[in-house]
Every structure is written in structure tokens, then in C-alpha cells.
Design a protein around this motif. Sequence first.
Motif, PDB file in Angstrom:
ATOM      1  N   SER A 165       4.302   5.704  -5.165  1.00 26.40           N
ATOM      2  CA  SER A 165       4.515   5.810  -6.610  1.00 26.40           C
ATOM      3  C   SER A 165       3.463   6.704  -7.272  1.00 26.40           C
ATOM      4  O   SER A 165       3.775   7.459  -8.192  1.00 26.40           O
ATOM      5  N   TRP A 166       2.211   6.650  -6.762  1.00 27.34           N
ATOM      6  CA  TRP A 166       1.179   7.528  -7.329  1.00 27.34           C
ATOM      7  C   TRP A 166       1.470   8.989  -7.001  1.00 27.34           C
ATOM      8  O   TRP A 166       1.315   9.866  -7.837  1.00 27.34           O
ATOM      9  N   TYR A 167       1.900   9.255  -5.768  1.00 31.61           N
ATOM     10  CA  TYR A 167       2.194  10.629  -5.339  1.00 31.61           C
ATOM     11  C   TYR A 167       3.315  11.219  -6.188  1.00 31.61           C
ATOM     12  O   TYR A 167       3.140  12.237  -6.854  1.00 31.61           O
ATOM     13  N   TRP A 168       4.469  10.551  -6.194  1.00 32.91           N
ATOM     14  CA  TRP A 168       5.617  11.095  -6.914  1.00 32.91           C
ATOM     15  C   TRP A 168       5.431  10.977  -8.424  1.00 32.91           C
ATOM     16  O   TRP A 168       5.877  11.849  -9.179  1.00 32.91           O
ATOM     17  N   GLY A 169       4.766   9.912  -8.864  1.00 30.36           N
ATOM     18  CA  GLY A 169       4.488   9.756 -10.294  1.00 30.36           C
ATOM     19  C   GLY A 169       3.624  10.896 -10.813  1.00 30.36           C
ATOM     20  O   GLY A 169       3.864  11.434 -11.895  1.00 30.36           O
ATOM     21  N   SER A 170       2.618  11.288 -10.004  1.00 30.51           N
ATOM     22  CA  SER A 170       1.731  12.387 -10.411  1.00 30.51           C
ATOM     23  C   SER A 170       2.500  13.700 -10.491  1.00 30.51           C
ATOM     24  O   SER A 170       2.323  14.478 -11.430  1.00 30.51           O
TER      25      SER A 170
ATOM     26  N   ARG B 144       0.837  -1.207   0.000  1.00 31.84           N
ATOM     27  CA  ARG B 144       0.000   0.000   0.000  1.00 31.84           C
ATOM     28  C   ARG B 144       0.867   1.250   0.000  1.00 31.84           C
ATOM     29  O   ARG B 144       0.596   2.208  -0.718  1.00 31.84           O
ATOM     30  N   GLN B 145       1.921   1.222   0.832  1.00 32.73           N
ATOM     31  CA  GLN B 145       2.829   2.367   0.857  1.00 32.73           C
ATOM     32  C   GLN B 145       3.477   2.553  -0.509  1.00 32.73           C
ATOM     33  O   GLN B 145       3.668   3.675  -0.956  1.00 32.73           O
ATOM     34  N   GLY B 146       3.815   1.430  -1.141  1.00 34.57           N
ATOM     35  CA  GLY B 146       4.432   1.481  -2.477  1.00 34.57           C
ATOM     36  C   GLY B 146       3.499   2.118  -3.485  1.00 34.57           C
ATOM     37  O   GLY B 146       3.909   2.965  -4.292  1.00 34.57           O
ATOM     38  N   GLN B 147       2.215   1.728  -3.438  1.00 32.54           N
ATOM     39  CA  GLN B 147       1.221   2.305  -4.352  1.00 32.54           C
ATOM     40  C   GLN B 147       1.080   3.808  -4.102  1.00 32.54           C
ATOM     41  O   GLN B 147       1.109   4.606  -5.032  1.00 32.54           O
ATOM     42  N   ALA B 148       0.924   4.171  -2.794  1.00 31.56           N
ATOM     43  CA  ALA B 148       0.736   5.587  -2.451  1.00 31.56           C
ATOM     44  C   ALA B 148       1.960   6.398  -2.857  1.00 31.56           C
ATOM     45  O   ALA B 148       1.832   7.481  -3.445  1.00 31.56           O
TER      46      ALA B 148
ATOM     47  N   GLN C 163      -8.420  15.998 -10.375  1.00 33.36           N
ATOM     48  CA  GLN C 163      -7.575  15.142  -9.528  1.00 33.36           C
ATOM     49  C   GLN C 163      -7.256  15.835  -8.211  1.00 33.36           C
ATOM     50  O   GLN C 163      -7.325  15.227  -7.149  1.00 33.36           O
ATOM     51  N   LEU C 164      -6.922  17.127  -8.302  1.00 30.64           N
ATOM     52  CA  LEU C 164      -6.602  17.882  -7.091  1.00 30.64           C
ATOM     53  C   LEU C 164      -7.835  17.983  -6.192  1.00 30.64           C
ATOM     54  O   LEU C 164      -7.748  17.785  -4.973  1.00 30.64           O
ATOM     55  N   GLY C 165      -8.990  18.260  -6.801  1.00 24.32           N
ATOM     56  CA  GLY C 165     -10.232  18.367  -6.034  1.00 24.32           C
ATOM     57  C   GLY C 165     -10.561  17.072  -5.309  1.00 24.32           C
ATOM     58  O   GLY C 165     -10.856  17.076  -4.109  1.00 24.32           O
ATOM     59  N   CYS C 166     -10.477  15.957  -6.038  1.00 20.30           N
ATOM     60  CA  CYS C 166     -10.784  14.654  -5.421  1.00 20.30           C
ATOM     61  C   CYS C 166      -9.771  14.312  -4.342  1.00 20.30           C
ATOM     62  O   CYS C 166     -10.128  13.761  -3.297  1.00 20.30           O
ATOM     63  N   SER C 167      -8.502  14.649  -4.582  1.00 19.41           N
ATOM     64  CA  SER C 167      -7.469  14.377  -3.578  1.00 19.41           C
ATOM     65  C   SER C 167      -7.750  15.145  -2.297  1.00 19.41           C
ATOM     66  O   SER C 167      -7.643  14.602  -1.196  1.00 19.41           O
ATOM     67  N   LEU C 168      -8.118  16.442  -2.445  1.00 17.47           N
ATOM     68  CA  LEU C 168      -8.397  17.260  -1.266  1.00 17.47           C
ATOM     69  C   LEU C 168      -9.612  16.734  -0.505  1.00 17.47           C
ATOM     70  O   LEU C 168      -9.624  16.675   0.719  1.00 17.47           O
ATOM     71  N   LEU C 169     -10.616  16.306  -1.272  1.00 19.93           N
ATOM     72  CA  LEU C 169     -11.826  15.746  -0.665  1.00 19.93           C
ATOM     73  C   LEU C 169     -11.489  14.489   0.151  1.00 19.93           C
ATOM     74  O   LEU C 169     -11.912  14.328   1.298  1.00 19.93           O
ATOM     75  N   LEU C 170     -10.690  13.607  -0.469  1.00 23.54           N
ATOM     76  CA  LEU C 170     -10.328  12.360   0.211  1.00 23.54           C
ATOM     77  C   LEU C 170      -9.401  12.622   1.390  1.00 23.54           C
ATOM     78  O   LEU C 170      -9.445  11.902   2.384  1.00 23.54           O
TER      79      LEU C 170
END
Lengths: 65, 137
Positions: B76-81, B70-74, B113-120
Amino acid sequence: MKNGLRSYRTKLGMSQLELADAIEVTRQSIIAIEAEKYDPSLPMAYRLAAYFEVPVETLFPNPWR
Amino acid sequence: MPRTYSEKMTRRAVIFVVVTLVAAFIAKALMRLWGVNDGGWIAFGLMLSAFAVFFVLAVKFWQSLDDMQRQGQAWSWYWGSIVSTAIIGCWIAGAGLGKSDFTKGVGTLLILQLGCSLLLQGFWWLKGRSFSFWSGE
């Protein structure tokens, strides 16, 4: 974080893959914990300690104590 | 049948991708069959159904991950984005696409993407407080 995972595992004659399957994590997680490159979550630390039937602090010595 | 945990994980990942692709192909085939080429409520419904399948599989896949994965997914998605945003920004600037439809598309995607991220993230903080915010504690 320093830990005794490798020594407990080898004492039982298990491979990293066998241990990973026994506690339902990937082999990469076991490799990373043994190499002290990854600190497991508390539930995973407890699961590992329960598997080897030792207290958590035996497997993961507390450096702050 | 998979025997080890790693094999199970690989199988789940393959099923995840294959089922999503099959759902998308079926949706496209149905649209062609019904003569729907672009947009409209049928396309919307099919897209929603495909993403519903995707979402259910994504939840199941996430639940089956161990915490390092899970940490790997989070991670890679964070830095990948961030890296992909930087690349696309430089590309738009370098190619002089500032006022193009392409830039509008990229902008829409980034804003959503930013909106959904802030919401989550808000949901995440509330979850960490066991929603005590709501109970007035």
C-alpha cells in the motif's frame, strides 16, 4: 498455492479467529491462505504445520514434485 | 485487556497514533510556553524527540506484524506513493503551480523520500548478502 488448512482447522473444530490467535497472526491471513489468495512465508508455513503436527508438505502439497 | 491477537494489533495501532499525537501536542505546547513560534534549535530538538518516539513505536509495530500484514503495508505504501505522486504532479501542472513554493515543498519531499528509499534499498541488498560485501567474500 493449494493447501489443506481449512480441512485441518475444521477437523479440530476451530474457527479462523481461534487458529489465528493460536499462531499469532491476523484472521485476515488465515482467510487469505485458506482462499489460496496468499502464500505464507516459510516460517509461517512451518508454524502452521507444527501446530497441526504434520509435515509442511502435508499441509501445503508441493506442486513441483 | 486485549485477548486475541487481532485485538492486540488494534491496541498497538491505537497506541502508536495516540502517543505520536500526544508527543506532537506536547512539543507544540512547549514551543508556545517558551515563546518559540517558528523554527530554531528548540523546535528542531522537539521535532527530533517526537520522531524518536514515532520511530521506536514504528519499529515495535513493524516487528509485531505477521508477514501478510507487512506485505500489505509495503504494497500500500509503494502503490499509494506512486498514485499520490501522479495526482500531485497533475495538480501542479493543471493549476500552473510550476514555480511556486508549494512545488518546491513537494519536490523537496519527493527527493528526500526517493533518497531514503534508495539508501534503504541498498541496505536491504547488503543485508541479503549478510554484509559479505564488507568481509570481502
